[in-house]
Structures are given as C-alpha cells and as structure tokens.
Design a protein around this motif. Structure first.
Motif, PDB file in Angstrom:
ATOM      1  N   LEU A  68       0.814  -1.067   0.151  1.00  0.00           N
ATOM      2  CA  LEU A  68      -0.130   0.223  -0.067  1.00  0.00           C
ATOM      3  C   LEU A  68       0.928   1.331  -0.085  1.00  0.00           C
ATOM      4  O   LEU A  68       1.982   1.265   0.446  1.00  0.00           O
ATOM      5  N   GLY A  69       0.481   2.342  -0.590  1.00  0.00           N
ATOM      6  CA  GLY A  69       1.262   3.513  -0.580  1.00  0.00           C
ATOM      7  C   GLY A  69       1.214   4.235  -2.030  1.00  0.00           C
ATOM      8  O   GLY A  69       0.815   5.227  -2.219  1.00  0.00           O
ATOM      9  N   GLN A  98       5.166   4.107  10.745  1.00  0.00           N
ATOM     10  CA  GLN A  98       5.499   4.991  12.049  1.00  0.00           C
ATOM     11  C   GLN A  98       6.819   5.510  11.923  1.00  0.00           C
ATOM     12  O   GLN A  98       7.679   4.840  11.640  1.00  0.00           O
ATOM     13  N   ILE A  99       6.900   6.856  11.699  1.00  0.00           N
ATOM     14  CA  ILE A  99       8.442   7.423  11.501  1.00  0.00           C
ATOM     15  C   ILE A  99       8.573   8.522  12.496  1.00  0.00           C
ATOM     16  O   ILE A  99       7.876   9.266  12.849  1.00  0.00           O
ATOM     17  N   ARG A 113       4.877   9.728   3.039  1.00  0.00           N
ATOM     18  CA  ARG A 113       4.851   8.179   2.845  1.00  0.00           C
ATOM     19  C   ARG A 113       3.776   7.747   4.257  1.00  0.00           C
ATOM     20  O   ARG A 113       2.962   6.845   3.787  1.00  0.00           O
ATOM     21  N   GLN A 114       3.786   8.259   5.441  1.00  0.00           N
ATOM     22  CA  GLN A 114       2.798   8.090   6.240  1.00  0.00           C
ATOM     23  C   GLN A 114       1.378   8.394   5.827  1.00  0.00           C
ATOM     24  O   GLN A 114       0.408   7.426   6.091  1.00  0.00           O
ATOM     25  N   TRP A 115       1.197   9.612   5.415  1.00  0.00           N
ATOM     26  CA  TRP A 115      -0.322   9.831   4.943  1.00  0.00           C
ATOM     27  C   TRP A 115      -0.634   9.006   3.807  1.00  0.00           C
ATOM     28  O   TRP A 115      -1.817   8.464   3.980  1.00  0.00           O
ATOM     29  N   ARG A 120      -4.514   7.726   3.036  1.00  0.00           N
ATOM     30  CA  ARG A 120      -5.140   7.884   1.957  1.00  0.00           C
ATOM     31  C   ARG A 120      -5.736   6.659   1.226  1.00  0.00           C
ATOM     32  O   ARG A 120      -6.573   6.230   0.950  1.00  0.00           O
ATOM     33  N   GLU A 121      -4.518   5.718   1.095  1.00  0.00           N
ATOM     34  CA  GLU A 121      -4.767   4.202   0.487  1.00  0.00           C
ATOM     35  C   GLU A 121      -5.658   3.642   1.265  1.00  0.00           C
ATOM     36  O   GLU A 121      -6.436   2.358   1.124  1.00  0.00           O
ATOM     37  N   THR A 122      -5.574   3.658   2.774  1.00  0.00           N
ATOM     38  CA  THR A 122      -6.357   2.773   3.382  1.00  0.00           C
ATOM     39  C   THR A 122      -7.785   3.198   3.287  1.00  0.00           C
ATOM     40  O   THR A 122      -8.846   2.435   3.122  1.00  0.00           O
ATOM     41  N   LEU A 123      -8.156   4.568   2.749  1.00  0.00           N
ATOM     42  CA  LEU A 123      -9.578   4.993   2.394  1.00  0.00           C
ATOM     43  C   LEU A 123      -9.773   4.648   1.206  1.00  0.00           C
ATOM     44  O   LEU A 123     -10.956   3.903   0.861  1.00  0.00           O
TER      45      LEU A 123
END
Length: 253
Positions: A68-69, A98-99, A113-115, A120-123
């Motif tokens: 994902l990403g 997690q960074i 990367r975290q977003w 975003r891709e979770t949604l």
C-alpha cells in the motif's frame, strides 16, 4: 485463544487483513481464520515470506504480498483479494508506517509516506470494498488505531494525527452504512510487545518508564488485540458501530 462458538463464528466469511505479516495484524488474521473465515493476508513485499508462511498455516487463506502507498494501490489490493478469495465481508485496516521525528524537523517526504499508507490508500481500499458489503447487507470494517490518537507521542506527531484522522473517518463511515448491515469500528492498542516495538522496549530505562504508565502493570500482546478485533468482526457485535475500544491496559485513563 479457544475456538469461537455461536455468534463469534465467521464460517463462510471472507476477510482481508492489511499489515498482517507479524504483530497485531498477524494475530488478528489468525483469530479470524480460527473463527472460520477465509483470510487474505496482506503485507508489504519485503515481508512476502512471512506473509506466505502465516497464510500457509490457515485453512483456506491466501497471502497477498503487496505494498500500500502508491496512488491507486488500495483499489488494486481490493481487486487482488477478490480475485483470490472473492469479495471481502471483513476488512481489517492494520497497515501503517510509523516514523519518529521532532515535529519541527519532520521530513515532508516522510510525512507523505505516512499519509499515503496510513490514511489515503487505506481510504481508497475502503471505497473499493465497502460498497459490496452494503449491497450484500453484511460487513465489518475494523481500523487499528492507537492510544496515540488520544495521547500522542511528541516524536510521532504525524503518525498520531493520522491515527486520530482514521478514527474520525471510520466513525463517519459507520454512520453512513449502518442501515445496510455494515459496521465500522476501531481498536486502539497501547504499548504492545510486538516486533515493531522490540527495539524501544529493549531499552531498560524506556521500558520502565512506559510500564509505569500502564495501570495493568504489563505490556500488551498481539493476542490481546485479536480478542477485541474478533468480537467487532463477528455477529456478536452486530449492534456496535462507531466504537473505539482501547486495548491498552488502562494507559489512556
């Protein structure tokens, strides 16, 4: 965990669990499979071997190593799960990056990367899966949030903020799809002894400090999270939506 019975059974259901090669995601995938679900186990390509080993131990499960990403990866992962097992009835959103960084020097690329993964891709994955659940009249969406949504770590401002955003997003979703037989809930783990946290917890001073903030007097396990997740993904929680269950030994109190 003993074999679930009655309303906790998931026979005939198909589940997609992201971030499931190890830790909390792997424990949830294992619990769902133990309750009778056929599970699509997803994790990043770098953890492909662990993902395949985990899936091999579950009846009817498949491994889907996929990152994902990148833009559109959520919709593509949904398609891969449908091709492998069929349309998911259960979607567990555990994948996250997690960074750590002080807020005033956090790198914009690390923020992106975290977003991209954490929201975003979770949604977009949710957009690709939930309409089918609503059409069939049954579905479970479970987000794995964090105690940080309420008690943010000072060096994880972006991560904590995105976990809070995930909670808001799923509560919003839950309100919109409840009448179609679909629930959307969260669990919020606290200090859980998983591979992700191994390095931090290996530091004796940090470990003692973290433990002092947990009323239960111990760190959690991935299996502690799996029990709450199984409940929310089962018929036992058919009338529960928009909930956020802390699995933190009282850390958020």
């Amino acid at each position: 965990m003993s074999a679930p019975v009655g309303p906790w059974r998931l026979d005939g259901r198909i589940a997609l669990v992201t971030g499931a090669s190890r830790g909390i995601g792997a424990a949830i995938a294992t619990a769902l499979a133990g309750a009778g679900a056929r599970v699509a186990v997803n994790a990043i390509e770098a953890h492909a071997e662990e993902t395949r080993i985990l899936a091999a131990g579950m009846p009817g499960a498949v491994a889907i190593p996929f990152d994902l990403g990148p833009s559109g990866s959520g919709a593509r992962l949904a398609a891969l799960a449908r091709e492998a097992l069929g349309p998911p009835d259960i979607l567990v959103l555990c994948a996250a990056i997690q960074i750590e960084a002080d807020w005033d020097i956090a790198d914009p690329d690390d923020m992106d990367r975290q977003w991209a993964v954490n929201l975003r891709e979770t949604l977009t994955l949710t957009q690709a899966v939930v309409p089918g659940m609503a059409e069939r009249g049954w579905g479970r969406v479970l987000g794995v949030s964090s105690v940080q949504a309420l008690r943010p770590h000072p060096r994880m401002m972006v991560y904590a903020g995105l976990k809070a955003a995930l909670g808001n997003t799923l509560r919003n979703l839950g309100k919109q799809v409840a009448a179609r037989g679909v629930t959307a809930n969260l669990i919020s783990p606290g200090a859980i002894d998983t591979p992700r946290n191994a390095a931090a917890l290996a530091d004796a001073e940090y470990r003692a400090r973290a433990l002092s903030r947990i009323p239960a007097g111990r760190f959690g396990t991935a299996e502690d999270c799996a029990g709450a997740a199984l409940f929310l993904c089962s018929n036992a929680a058919a009338y529960v939506t928009g909930a956020d269950i802390p699995v933190d030994g009282g850390m958020a109190l």
